[in-house]
Write an enzyme that holds these catalytic residues in place. Sequence first.
Site, short mmCIF file in Angstrom:
data_model
loop_
_atom_site.label_atom_id
_atom_site.label_comp_id
_atom_site.label_asym_id
_atom_site.label_seq_id
_atom_site.Cartn_x
_atom_site.Cartn_y
_atom_site.Cartn_z
N GLY A 1 0.83 -1.19 0.00
CA GLY A 1 0.00 0.00 0.00
C GLY A 1 0.87 1.24 0.00
CB SER B 1 4.73 -3.22 -2.93
OG SER B 1 4.26 -2.12 -3.65
CD1 TRP B 2 3.27 -0.04 3.09
CD2 TRP B 2 4.61 1.70 2.68
NE1 TRP B 2 3.46 0.62 4.28
CE2 TRP B 2 4.28 1.69 4.06
CE3 TRP B 2 5.46 2.70 2.19
CZ2 TRP B 2 4.76 2.64 4.94
CZ3 TRP B 2 5.94 3.66 3.08
CH2 TRP B 2 5.58 3.63 4.44
CG ASP C 1 7.23 -4.30 -10.20
OD1 ASP C 1 6.29 -3.51 -10.42
OD2 ASP C 1 7.54 -4.66 -9.05
CG HIS D 1 4.12 -4.68 -8.07
ND1 HIS D 1 5.31 -4.23 -7.53
CD2 HIS D 1 3.16 -4.40 -7.15
CE1 HIS D 1 5.08 -3.69 -6.35
NE2 HIS D 1 3.77 -3.79 -6.08
#
Length: 316
Positions: free
Chosen positions: A43, A110-111, A266, A294
Amino acid sequence: MRELYPPIEPYNQEMLQVSNLHRISYEESGNPEGKSVVVLHGGPGGGSQPFYRQYFNPNQWRIVVFDQRGSGKSTPHAELQENTTWDLVSDIEKLRLHLGIEQWVVFGGSWGSTLSLAYSQTHPERCRGLILRGIFMLRQKELRWFYQEGASYIFPDAWEHYIKPIPEAERDDFISAYYQRLTSPDPKIRQVAARAWSVWEASTSRLLQDPNLMQKFSESDFAEAFARIECHYFINKGFFESEDQLLRNIDRIRHIPGVIVQGRYDVVCPMISAWELHQVWSESEFVVVADSGHSITEPGIRSALIEVTDKFASFE
C-alpha cells in the site's frame, strides 16, 4: 516452480492498542516455537491477506501478520491522523514486545519493502533477516513514473480510467489532485477517486491483467483505505528526512542477511529501484524473476519467495 504451502488458520488473533486513536489487528499462525517472521503488507493501506501465511513452512515458522494503521481490520478504518511511516515503525516494535519476540525475520513487498527498510534501519538489532520484494523507496521519480507519466505509456487503456475523475486543468499534478478528492468531506467524491486510484494499481500489478484483482480493488471499503492512505503518504513524501534516506542509511543493515526478489517487468515498482538498492547494499542477494510483474501472486515471484523463506528457516 514452487507452490504455496497449504492454507492454515491462525492460532491467535487479537487487537493491539498502539495509540489513543489506533488499534491494529494482528494474527499468529504456524509453529509457536518456530522462527519468527513479521509480514509487512503493501500500500500503504493495502491490508493483509490470508494467503500470506502460505509463503512459509508452517512447521518451521511462527508467522506474524498484521494490518497497518487504518487498513484491513485495524481501526479506525482509513484514518489519516497519527498515520506516518514512523508511527508504523513504532507499531512493529510494540507488536514485537507484546509477543515477547527477541528477533524476527522481516518480510515485505512493495510498500512493505519500504517499511521493512525503515524498520530495520531503526531497529537493526531486532532483525534476523530481510526478505524484500518489488522494491519501492517512495522517491519522487518512482511516484512520477506510476502516478504522473511513464507507466501510462504501457497501460494507456487503464490510464484513461485513472485520469477520468481529474479535470484537465489539474492534470499536471495527479497526486495533489487526488489528495484533494480523497480528503473531501463528500463521501461520493472520495469514493469515485478511491476506486479510480485503486483500480489503476490493480490493472498494472500483474504481467497479465487479473479481472478478479481489479474487482477486489474496486470494492469501496478496500479502495477508500488503500487510496486515502497511499495518497496521504505520497503527498507527505513518506515522512522521510530526504528522499534517499533508505539508501543513505544502508550501513545500518549491511550485516543483516537480505534477499531482494524483483520481477523484471514490474510496472508499479520498476526494477531500477531494486537495482539501485542492491548497488549500495552489495551484501544482499539479488533475484530477478524473468517472467513476472509486481504482484506477490505472480508464479515466478511466489516460487522465488518460498525458496527464500525455506532457506532462511534453516539458518541458525
